[in-house]
Motif scaffolding. Sequence first.
Motif, mmCIF file in Angstrom:
data_model
loop_
_atom_site.group_PDB
_atom_site.id
_atom_site.type_symbol
_atom_site.label_atom_id
_atom_site.label_comp_id
_atom_site.label_asym_id
_atom_site.label_seq_id
_atom_site.Cartn_x
_atom_site.Cartn_y
_atom_site.Cartn_z
ATOM 1 N N PRO A 178 0.833 -1.208 0.000
ATOM 2 C CA PRO A 178 0.000 0.000 0.000
ATOM 3 C C PRO A 178 0.862 1.249 0.000
ATOM 4 C CG PRO A 178 -0.025 -1.074 2.157
ATOM 5 C CD PRO A 178 0.649 -2.006 1.212
ATOM 6 N N ARG A 179 0.396 2.263 -0.722
ATOM 7 C CA ARG A 179 1.182 3.476 -0.853
ATOM 8 C C ARG A 179 0.404 4.748 -0.504
ATOM 9 N NH1 ARG A 179 4.795 0.909 -0.160
ATOM 10 N NH2 ARG A 179 6.588 0.373 -1.459
ATOM 11 N N THR A 180 -0.883 4.797 -0.761
ATOM 12 C CA THR A 180 -1.650 5.998 -0.464
ATOM 13 C C THR A 180 -2.020 6.005 1.019
ATOM 14 O OG1 THR A 180 -3.832 5.028 -0.848
ATOM 15 C CG2 THR A 180 -2.653 5.897 -2.774
ATOM 16 N N SER A 181 -2.390 7.188 1.517
ATOM 17 C CA SER A 181 -2.808 7.286 2.917
ATOM 18 C C SER A 181 -3.963 6.345 3.211
ATOM 19 C CB SER A 181 -3.212 8.732 3.237
ATOM 20 O OG SER A 181 -2.098 9.580 3.233
ATOM 21 N N GLU A 182 -4.952 6.348 2.331
ATOM 22 C CA GLU A 182 -6.122 5.492 2.554
ATOM 23 C C GLU A 182 -5.737 4.024 2.585
ATOM 24 O OE1 GLU A 182 -10.524 4.613 0.567
ATOM 25 O OE2 GLU A 182 -9.234 6.191 -0.257
ATOM 26 N N GLN A 183 -4.864 3.601 1.683
ATOM 27 C CA GLN A 183 -4.433 2.199 1.658
ATOM 28 C C GLN A 183 -3.637 1.837 2.908
ATOM 29 O OE1 GLN A 183 -2.283 2.371 -2.037
ATOM 30 N NE2 GLN A 183 -3.925 1.406 -3.218
ATOM 31 N N LEU A 184 -2.775 2.741 3.346
ATOM 32 C CA LEU A 184 -1.956 2.460 4.530
ATOM 33 C C LEU A 184 -2.810 2.393 5.794
ATOM 34 C CD1 LEU A 184 1.050 4.716 3.583
ATOM 35 C CD2 LEU A 184 1.190 2.262 4.003
ATOM 36 N N ILE A 185 -3.779 3.286 5.908
ATOM 37 C CA ILE A 185 -4.668 3.252 7.069
ATOM 38 C C ILE A 185 -5.473 1.959 7.078
ATOM 39 C CG2 ILE A 185 -6.703 4.336 8.104
ATOM 40 C CD1 ILE A 185 -5.528 7.050 7.109
ATOM 41 N N ARG A 186 -5.955 1.556 5.902
ATOM 42 C CA ARG A 186 -6.725 0.317 5.814
ATOM 43 C C ARG A 186 -5.847 -0.894 6.139
ATOM 44 N NH1 ARG A 186 -8.038 0.193 0.588
ATOM 45 N NH2 ARG A 186 -9.453 1.944 0.864
ATOM 46 N N ALA A 187 -4.558 -0.840 5.761
ATOM 47 C CA ALA A 187 -3.655 -1.960 6.028
ATOM 48 C C ALA A 187 -3.361 -2.115 7.517
ATOM 49 C CB ALA A 187 -2.351 -1.760 5.261
ATOM 50 N N GLU A 188 -3.414 -1.013 8.266
ATOM 51 C CA GLU A 188 -3.163 -1.079 9.710
ATOM 52 C C GLU A 188 -4.286 -1.790 10.458
ATOM 53 O OE1 GLU A 188 -2.713 2.822 11.227
ATOM 54 O OE2 GLU A 188 -0.704 3.145 10.402
ATOM 55 N N GLU A 189 -5.497 -1.643 9.970
ATOM 56 C CA GLU A 189 -6.694 -2.066 10.715
ATOM 57 C C GLU A 189 -6.619 -3.491 11.249
ATOM 58 O OE1 GLU A 189 -10.470 -1.549 12.439
ATOM 59 O OE2 GLU A 189 -9.076 -0.083 11.606
ATOM 60 N N PRO A 190 -6.275 -4.497 10.439
ATOM 61 C CA PRO A 190 -6.321 -5.867 10.961
ATOM 62 C C PRO A 190 -5.092 -6.283 11.775
ATOM 63 C CG PRO A 190 -5.750 -5.904 8.640
ATOM 64 C CD PRO A 190 -6.015 -4.468 8.983
ATOM 65 N N VAL A 191 -4.013 -5.500 11.728
ATOM 66 C CA VAL A 191 -2.776 -5.972 12.361
ATOM 67 C C VAL A 191 -2.316 -5.128 13.542
ATOM 68 C CG1 VAL A 191 -1.889 -7.151 10.321
ATOM 69 C CG2 VAL A 191 -1.407 -4.717 10.616
ATOM 70 N N LEU A 192 -2.838 -3.913 13.703
ATOM 71 C CA LEU A 192 -2.444 -3.070 14.827
ATOM 72 C C LEU A 192 -3.515 -3.098 15.906
ATOM 73 C CD1 LEU A 192 -0.908 0.262 13.448
ATOM 74 C CD2 LEU A 192 0.244 -1.536 14.722
ATOM 75 N N ALA A 193 -3.083 -3.212 17.169
ATOM 76 C CA ALA A 193 -4.023 -3.087 18.284
ATOM 77 C C ALA A 193 -4.682 -1.712 18.227
ATOM 78 C CB ALA A 193 -3.292 -3.253 19.605
ATOM 79 N N HIS A 194 -5.956 -1.663 18.572
ATOM 80 C CA HIS A 194 -6.730 -0.438 18.410
ATOM 81 C C HIS A 194 -6.700 0.416 19.677
ATOM 82 C CE1 HIS A 194 -9.193 -2.840 15.211
ATOM 83 N NE2 HIS A 194 -7.962 -2.530 14.806
ATOM 84 N N ASN A 195 -5.508 0.671 20.187
ATOM 85 C CA ASN A 195 -5.395 1.473 21.404
ATOM 86 C C ASN A 195 -5.263 2.966 21.110
ATOM 87 O OD1 ASN A 195 -2.806 0.816 20.341
ATOM 88 N ND2 ASN A 195 -1.840 1.485 22.244
ATOM 89 N N TYR A 196 -5.250 3.336 19.841
ATOM 90 C CA TYR A 196 -5.243 4.742 19.452
ATOM 91 C C TYR A 196 -6.328 4.990 18.401
ATOM 92 C CZ TYR A 196 -0.977 6.145 21.882
ATOM 93 O OH TYR A 196 -0.061 6.451 22.843
ATOM 94 N N HIS A 197 -6.759 6.241 18.316
ATOM 95 C CA HIS A 197 -7.702 6.664 17.283
ATOM 96 C C HIS A 197 -7.097 7.875 16.578
ATOM 97 C CE1 HIS A 197 -11.944 8.289 16.128
ATOM 98 N NE2 HIS A 197 -11.378 7.640 15.132
ATOM 99 N N PRO A 198 -6.053 7.655 15.774
ATOM 100 C CA PRO A 198 -5.336 8.786 15.185
ATOM 101 C C PRO A 198 -6.152 9.519 14.130
ATOM 102 C CG PRO A 198 -4.495 6.717 14.307
ATOM 103 C CD PRO A 198 -5.475 6.359 15.374
#
Length: 405
Positions: A7-27
């Motif tokens: 992923p290269r765009t902001s939207e793609q990178l944010i979507r890529a984080e969703e399944p693998v990063l713990a949701h302890n922040y709401h940036p």
Amino acid sequence: MTAPARPRTSEQLIRAEEPVLAHNYHPLPVVVARAEGSWVEDVEGNRYLDMLAGYSALNFGHRHPALVEAAHRQLDRLTLTSRAFHNDRLAEFAERLAELTGMDMVLPMNTGAEAVESGIKVARKWAYDVKGVPEGRATIVVAAENFHGRTTTIVGFSTDETARAGFGPFTPGFKVVPYNDLAALEAAVDDTTAAVLIEPVQGEAGVIVPDDGYLAGVRELTRRAGCLFVADEIQSGLGRTGRTLAVEHEDVLPDVLLLGKALGGGIVPVSAVVARREVLGVLRPGEHGSTFGGNPLAAAVGTAVVELLETGEFQRRAAELGVVLRDGLADLVGRGVTGFRARGLWAGVDVEPALGTGREISERLMREGVLVKDTHGSTIRLAPPLTITTEELRSALGALEKVLV
């Protein structure tokens, strides 16, 4: 087989984080790729004025040349030994930090929460070894609406249910009193009190500045009661409020200072407990430690940070630009702003709730090219790098006016 495209765009990178990063922040939906000074740039090349500065971890801006140079020099020599051995950078760091703060000894750690945990341990050890509190009975008095970190001990004495809920059982031994209330503090202190632990300015609560005389009163009360005054300057210290330390606004020197964030120059995590010799001197080998605490890279960067502060330039900038910040916010009171609190280049701004939550105001400012962070309700925090220019600061205030008025 060809690997899938990353992923290269902001939207793609944010979507890529969703399944693998713990949701302890709401940036905020900004994906930062580069930064320099007071500005950051996202992966698409959009530029934003950083009015948060990493919660004061970036007091000297992004990639300050002197700090980057110090890190580069040290990376070519030595990065880590652990405290199993001495290293050639640690003594100078400790000596200069102690001198800058008017203290005697330094306990180097990594994160702010580690500094607070270490300060709690030291205060309890001092209470047993020096004050003579019976073993297991030492107490520490803290303030409501505090923010000292996220470990289970620390959230145990938080009054923020979002931080506390679901993480108990909690460590006993803490008494919570209202902030900025000397009478309540005096009533809570007794023979078992090891320390009073407070923030000279409460950051997470919305930049709450206590009344004149409160810090001096805490100092006098703790001196009379024979307990320690521990000041958490992790956010408020190292130039942010227009002084090296926020306690200096009342010419107060606590027994223990907790430092972090800006001490790492926005490059590496560095924190420290800095105290009088008779306090930190209670620790003996094996009683406390940290593999990375005091590592050569951290010491090199920390020393460069102290060098910047020794000139007084950044403290003066924060004081002078703080006037610009206060005047700009005062002009907005009644025009979308219901009130604000400021000290140096640090402000908590209360927005008319009908105009939106703090999160919504932050998102609107993001679309105007300015990055801030909300706290509770309709309050936002402003904490720009101390390197910001007058023009940049006025531009940020203009953007706030635009989204409110």
